[in-house]
Design an enzyme around this catalytic site. Structure first.
Site, mmCIF file in Angstrom:
data_model
loop_
_atom_site.group_PDB
_atom_site.id
_atom_site.type_symbol
_atom_site.label_atom_id
_atom_site.label_comp_id
_atom_site.label_asym_id
_atom_site.label_seq_id
_atom_site.Cartn_x
_atom_site.Cartn_y
_atom_site.Cartn_z
ATOM 1 C CB CYS A 22 -0.920 -0.006 1.215
ATOM 2 S SG CYS A 22 -1.888 1.516 1.402
ATOM 3 C CG ASP A 54 -1.858 -3.934 -1.522
ATOM 4 O OD1 ASP A 54 -2.649 -4.111 -0.586
ATOM 5 O OD2 ASP A 54 -1.445 -2.810 -1.863
#
Length: 281
Positions: free
Chosen positions: A188, A195
């Site tokens: 992120c 992620d």
């Protein structure tokens, strides 16, 4: 100014218990596209396909209702929607009464369209589809079609985007291929949280050297960028380095906070891929 640092990412947030459209936080796409050398019209089409797994509201008698929701945000929108703000917005439906699912769908379409198209000279709408519980068992789970790059046994040493790893056989006959990998990971942009994703690359043109392509995808491992921006970076690096005649990049990320984001970018007009979740999602 709507920049990521001003959003609710990484901050303690009070959950609104009544519907509040102002919770949606749009972030302009332009700054990151300028980083990629896209100053005008992008060389791609496509959309960001979202799935909401935690959508609920109250009917007129106060009984909770639940649904899944699919959202289609065209890549032509001037803004992305920051994902935590999207989650907070959806949670604001939880204790709000609506006449029926159609009213909920209309409200979602109006609010998300306004945020995504804010600032556009000719704003349009986003796609919204609600799936009620009686349709849940029709939702398939399917892995991406294509030849897996993950079968390759190789050394990986670079963990920030390295487009110089991309190579293509410009002096050989062009090919058409569909290649996939489950080894996509980025972080992120604001919180640094991981992620996890998978990616499908469909192209026609000079054959892309597969080992270098896998190493390139792995090189996103310590990179900080939003999902949509990573997909566009992959597209632009392949487009620039390998010069395909046609190219599509489809990334599917695992859900966080009940939301998954699945960006699709393509060099040529075609239908959007089906928003079908993978096992990890």
């Amino acid at each position: 100014m709507t920049i990521p640092e001003h959003s609710q990412l990484g901050k303690t947030s009070a959950y609104a218990d009544q519907y509040d459209a102002s919770l949606l936080f749009p972030i302009p796409r332009l700054a990151k596209r300028l980083e990629l050398g896209i100053a005008g019209m992008p060389p791609f089409l496509g959309a960001d396909l979202w799935t909401a797994f935690e959508l609920s509201w109250l009917n007129p008698r106060g009984k909770p209702q639940v649904a899944l929701a699919h959202f289609t945000v065209p890549c032509e929108t001037p803004n992305i929607i920051e994902s935590k703000s999207f989650k907070l917005y959806l949670n604001s439906f939880n204790n709000t009464r609506f006449a029926d699912a159609a009213e909920v769908q209309a409200r979602l379409r109006a609010d998300i369209s306004e945020a995504a198209w804010r600032g556009a000279a000719q704003p349009s709408i986003v796609g919204v589809k609600l799936l009620l519980p009686e349709l849940f068992d029709r939702e398939p789970v399917h892995e991406m079609d294509g030849l897996s790059l993950d079968r390759l046994d190789m050394e990986c040493t670079r963990y920030t985007p390295a487009p110089d790893l991309l190579r293509a056989a410009f002096d050989e006959q062009p090919v058409s291929e569909v290649l996939t990998s489950n080894l996509l990971k980025s972080n992120c942009l604001v919180t640094g949280q991981p992620d996890w994703g998978s990616v499908q690359i469909r192209y026609s043109g000079p054959q892309i050297e597969q080992a270098g392509l896998l190493q390139y995808l792995v090189s996103f491992r310590n990179h900080h960028e939003f999902h949509e921006q990573c997909a566009e970076r992959i597209f632009m690096d392949l487009w620039t380095q390998c010069k395909p005649a046609k190219l599509s990049v489809y990334a599917r990320y695992t859900r966080r906070g009940g939301l998954d984001i699945n960006p699709f970018r393509t060099s040529h007009p075609q239908g959007l891929p089906a928003n079908v979740r993978m096992a990890r999602q």
